[in-house]
Motif scaffolding. Structure first.
Motif, PDB file in Angstrom:
ATOM      1  N   MET A  74      14.449   6.054 -26.585  1.00 53.85           N
ATOM      2  CA  MET A  74      14.534   5.453 -25.273  1.00 53.85           C
ATOM      3  C   MET A  74      13.442   4.399 -25.124  1.00 53.85           C
ATOM      4  N   GLY A  75      12.598   4.502 -24.127  1.00 51.77           N
ATOM      5  CA  GLY A  75      11.559   3.512 -23.890  1.00 51.77           C
ATOM      6  C   GLY A  75      10.190   4.074 -24.201  1.00 51.77           C
ATOM      7  N   LYS A  76       9.186   3.317 -23.840  1.00 45.46           N
ATOM      8  CA  LYS A  76       7.808   3.733 -24.055  1.00 45.46           C
ATOM      9  C   LYS A  76       7.415   4.818 -23.070  1.00 45.46           C
ATOM     10  N   GLU A  77       6.466   5.652 -23.486  1.00 43.25           N
ATOM     11  CA  GLU A  77       5.863   6.626 -22.575  1.00 43.25           C
ATOM     12  C   GLU A  77       4.981   5.864 -21.595  1.00 43.25           C
ATOM     13  N   ILE A  78       5.096   6.184 -20.332  1.00 40.90           N
ATOM     14  CA  ILE A  78       4.242   5.552 -19.328  1.00 40.90           C
ATOM     15  C   ILE A  78       3.074   6.488 -19.062  1.00 40.90           C
ATOM     16  N   PRO A  79       1.844   6.003 -19.244  1.00 35.69           N
ATOM     17  CA  PRO A  79       0.682   6.873 -19.060  1.00 35.69           C
ATOM     18  C   PRO A  79       0.536   7.336 -17.614  1.00 35.69           C
ATOM     19  N   THR A  80       0.017   8.540 -17.456  1.00 33.88           N
ATOM     20  CA  THR A  80      -0.194   9.129 -16.139  1.00 33.88           C
ATOM     21  C   THR A  80      -1.058   8.242 -15.259  1.00 33.88           C
ATOM     22  N   ASP A  81      -2.078   7.618 -15.844  1.00 38.46           N
ATOM     23  CA  ASP A  81      -2.974   6.797 -15.028  1.00 38.46           C
ATOM     24  C   ASP A  81      -2.259   5.593 -14.410  1.00 38.46           C
ATOM     25  N   PHE A  82      -1.136   5.167 -14.984  1.00 39.31           N
ATOM     26  CA  PHE A  82      -0.331   4.108 -14.380  1.00 39.31           C
ATOM     27  C   PHE A  82       0.156   4.549 -12.996  1.00 39.31           C
ATOM     28  N   PHE A  83       0.688   5.783 -12.927  1.00 38.74           N
ATOM     29  CA  PHE A  83       1.204   6.286 -11.658  1.00 38.74           C
ATOM     30  C   PHE A  83       0.079   6.576 -10.673  1.00 38.74           C
ATOM     31  N   VAL A  84      -1.050   7.042 -11.161  1.00 41.19           N
ATOM     32  CA  VAL A  84      -2.199   7.289 -10.290  1.00 41.19           C
ATOM     33  C   VAL A  84      -2.677   5.962  -9.691  1.00 41.19           C
ATOM     34  N   THR A  85      -2.686   4.920 -10.492  1.00 36.60           N
ATOM     35  CA  THR A  85      -3.063   3.588 -10.007  1.00 36.60           C
ATOM     36  C   THR A  85      -2.066   3.090  -8.964  1.00 36.60           C
ATOM     37  N   LYS A  86      -0.782   3.244  -9.247  1.00 33.39           N
ATOM     38  CA  LYS A  86       0.258   2.816  -8.303  1.00 33.39           C
ATOM     39  C   LYS A  86       0.174   3.609  -7.004  1.00 33.39           C
ATOM     40  N   LEU A  87      -0.150   4.895  -7.111  1.00 36.20           N
ATOM     41  CA  LEU A  87      -0.314   5.729  -5.926  1.00 36.20           C
ATOM     42  C   LEU A  87      -1.484   5.227  -5.082  1.00 36.20           C
ATOM     43  N   ASN A  88      -2.590   4.929  -5.728  1.00 37.39           N
ATOM     44  CA  ASN A  88      -3.758   4.412  -5.011  1.00 37.39           C
ATOM     45  C   ASN A  88      -3.440   3.074  -4.346  1.00 37.39           C
ATOM     46  N   GLU A  89      -2.728   2.205  -5.047  1.00 36.86           N
ATOM     47  CA  GLU A  89      -2.339   0.915  -4.476  1.00 36.86           C
ATOM     48  C   GLU A  89      -1.428   1.100  -3.263  1.00 36.86           C
ATOM     49  N   ALA A  90      -0.483   2.035  -3.340  1.00 40.59           N
ATOM     50  CA  ALA A  90       0.421   2.292  -2.217  1.00 40.59           C
ATOM     51  C   ALA A  90      -0.338   2.869  -1.028  1.00 40.59           C
ATOM     52  N   LYS A  91      -1.306   3.732  -1.294  1.00 38.13           N
ATOM     53  CA  LYS A  91      -2.121   4.311  -0.219  1.00 38.13           C
ATOM     54  C   LYS A  91      -2.931   3.214   0.463  1.00 38.13           C
ATOM     55  N   ILE A  92      -3.564   2.359  -0.324  1.00 36.31           N
ATOM     56  CA  ILE A  92      -4.345   1.255   0.239  1.00 36.31           C
ATOM     57  C   ILE A  92      -3.445   0.314   1.039  1.00 36.31           C
ATOM     58  N   HIS A  93      -2.257   0.022   0.521  1.00 39.72           N
ATOM     59  CA  HIS A  93      -1.305  -0.837   1.231  1.00 39.72           C
ATOM     60  C   HIS A  93      -0.961  -0.232   2.595  1.00 39.72           C
ATOM     61  N   PHE A  94      -0.671   1.062   2.619  1.00 39.38           N
ATOM     62  CA  PHE A  94      -0.340   1.723   3.879  1.00 39.38           C
ATOM     63  C   PHE A  94      -1.532   1.691   4.839  1.00 39.38           C
ATOM     64  N   GLU A  95      -2.721   1.972   4.331  1.00 46.10           N
ATOM     65  CA  GLU A  95      -3.904   1.996   5.193  1.00 46.10           C
ATOM     66  C   GLU A  95      -4.230   0.597   5.720  1.00 46.10           C
ATOM     67  N   ARG A  96      -4.018  -0.423   4.929  1.00 42.75           N
ATOM     68  CA  ARG A  96      -4.223  -1.799   5.413  1.00 42.75           C
ATOM     69  C   ARG A  96      -3.193  -2.136   6.491  1.00 42.75           C
ATOM     70  N   ALA A  97      -1.963  -1.676   6.304  1.00 39.48           N
ATOM     71  CA  ALA A  97      -0.928  -1.905   7.317  1.00 39.48           C
ATOM     72  C   ALA A  97      -1.286  -1.171   8.615  1.00 39.48           C
ATOM     73  N   LEU A  98      -1.793   0.051   8.492  1.00 39.94           N
ATOM     74  CA  LEU A  98      -2.222   0.795   9.685  1.00 39.94           C
ATOM     75  C   LEU A  98      -3.319   0.055  10.436  1.00 39.94           C
ATOM     76  N   ASP A  99      -4.241  -0.521   9.694  1.00 40.60           N
ATOM     77  CA  ASP A  99      -5.372  -1.238  10.294  1.00 40.60           C
ATOM     78  C   ASP A  99      -5.020  -2.680  10.675  1.00 40.60           C
ATOM     79  N   CYS A 100      -3.755  -3.055  10.521  1.00 40.54           N
ATOM     80  CA  CYS A 100      -3.278  -4.407  10.839  1.00 40.54           C
ATOM     81  C   CYS A 100      -4.016  -5.473  10.037  1.00 40.54           C
ATOM     82  N   LYS A 101      -4.338  -5.138   8.795  1.00 41.30           N
ATOM     83  CA  LYS A 101      -4.985  -6.100   7.904  1.00 41.30           C
ATOM     84  C   LYS A 101      -3.933  -6.756   7.023  1.00 41.30           C
ATOM     85  N   HIS A 102      -4.328  -7.851   6.389  1.00 41.95           N
ATOM     86  CA  HIS A 102      -3.415  -8.620   5.554  1.00 41.95           C
ATOM     87  C   HIS A 102      -2.913  -7.788   4.368  1.00 41.95           C
TER      88      HIS A 102
END
Length: 107
Positions: free
Chosen positions: A1-29
């Motif tokens: 099939m395809g390449k294995e995606i490392p766990t830290d990729f998803f942890v990074t994406k999770l952190n980015e999504a959390k920051i995105h949500f928190e910036r949206a809550l704070d009405c930041k860019h």
């Protein structure tokens, strides 16, 4: 099939999504502002921006759960409860940071 995606990729994406949500809550860019600059003129913009960020966060959490990646470590107990309930209620909007006194809002 395809390449294995490392766990830290998803942890990074999770952190980015959390920051995105928190910036949206704070009405930041966020990236959403760049995608839909005309929306700033509309009163529903901030609600919609928060909804998009919340949906992104829930999607990444769902992937982490399916892949059995620990996602809860980046959140307070109360935030984990909100995410598990999945509904972006006024309580989520009002109290997301409430129990998180040790961390600053996103800069």
């Amino acid at each position: 099939m395809g390449k294995e995606i490392p766990t830290d990729f998803f942890v990074t994406k999770l952190n980015e999504a959390k920051i995105h949500f928190e910036r949206a809550l704070d009405c930041k860019h966020t990236e959403f502002d760049d995608l839909y600059p005309y929306m700033i003129e509309h009163p529903q913009f901030f609600w919609y921006k928060r909804y998009v960020a919340w949906s992104e966060l829930l999607t990444v959490v769902k992937l982490c759960k399916e892949l059995e990646i620990d996602w809860q470590g980046q959140f307070t107990e109360q935030q984990v409860d909100y995410v598990n309930k999945r509904v972006m209620s006024s309580k989520v909007l009002d109290y997301w940071f409430e129990t998180n006194d040790s961390k600053e809002h996103v800069g």
